[in-house]
Structures are given as C-alpha cells and as structure tokens.
Design an enzyme around this catalytic site. Structure first.
Site, PDB file in Angstrom:
ATOM      1  N   VAL A 286      42.718  51.936 107.318  1.00  0.00           N
ATOM      2  CA  VAL A 286      44.219  52.393 106.795  1.00  0.00           C
ATOM      3  C   VAL A 286      44.271  53.908 107.333  1.00  0.00           C
ATOM      4  CG1 VAL A 286      45.300  53.266 104.675  1.00  0.00           C
ATOM      5  CG2 VAL A 286      44.056  51.423 104.578  1.00  0.00           C
ATOM      6  N   CYS A 287      45.545  54.314 107.653  1.00  0.00           N
ATOM      7  CA  CYS A 287      45.900  55.615 107.937  1.00  0.00           C
ATOM      8  C   CYS A 287      47.122  55.943 107.556  1.00  0.00           C
ATOM      9  CB  CYS A 287      45.754  55.635 109.484  1.00  0.00           C
ATOM     10  SG  CYS A 287      47.035  54.884 110.427  1.00  0.00           S
ATOM     11  N   ARG A 288      47.852  56.888 108.174  1.00  0.00           N
ATOM     12  CA  ARG A 288      49.064  57.059 107.458  1.00  0.00           C
ATOM     13  C   ARG A 288      50.191  56.432 107.947  1.00  0.00           C
ATOM     14  NH1 ARG A 288      53.360  60.205 109.838  1.00  0.00           N
ATOM     15  NH2 ARG A 288      54.682  61.421 108.222  1.00  0.00           N
TER      16      ARG A 288
END
Length: 98
Positions: free
Chosen positions: A62-64
């Site tokens: 997961v990231c932005r």
C-alpha cells in the site's frame, strides 16, 4: 501485475481474513492514518528490511496512490516473494484507519 482493489482489501479485513499489509509510504505520511494492522516500511528501506519478510506469506503493498507500492511489489517479486498491489492506494481508502 496482481492487484486488489481498495474495496477487496476492506471486505477481506471485515470478513476477518488475515492480510499482511505493508505500507510503503514515508513515516510522516503514515501519521495521517494507516490501515489497521499495516506495517510501515518506507519504500526506500524495503531492500534493507527484506530479511523481516517471510517468503511463505503473501503481502499486500500500500502507498498513497499505487505507484510506490507497485515498485515495491516488483522489487519483492524479483526476490521470490508473493505480493499484491492495492490499486488506488490510501487516496481511495474509505475504511478504518489507525
């Protein structure tokens, strides 16, 4: 690239499925909120912390927005890890945060 949507991740968590979520955002980004139970390993540190991961497990990155997590996914796959990218990242996340 193997992906899960934000809704698929949220539904899996609500159903009680154990997901190994790694949030590759920077520490200051994570302070605004992360998926409950996610482990923060900033993208720039993934190669140095790879020994903390278990090849027998599957990881959801997961990231932005999905870009950095996609890079982390490719890197970890090159070392034989099973990895899924959460499409849309935290920008699309509507579930609970901690």
């Amino acid at each position: 690239m193997r992906e899960m949507t934000v809704k698929e991740v949220e539904t899996s968590l609500k159903e009680g499925k154990k997901l190994n979520i790694i949030d590759v955002r920077e520490v200051d980004e994570v302070t605004a909120g992360k998926i409950p139970g996610a482990v923060n390993i900033p993208l720039r540190l993934v190669e140095f912390r790879i020994h903390e991961l278990d090849k027998s497990k599957e990881y959801v990155m997961v990231c932005r927005s999905g870009g950095r997590s996609g890079r982390a996914k490719q890197f970890l796959e090159s070392y034989g890890f099973k990895v899924i990218n959460m499409a849309g990242g935290m920008l699309a996340w509507e579930g609970e945060v901690e």
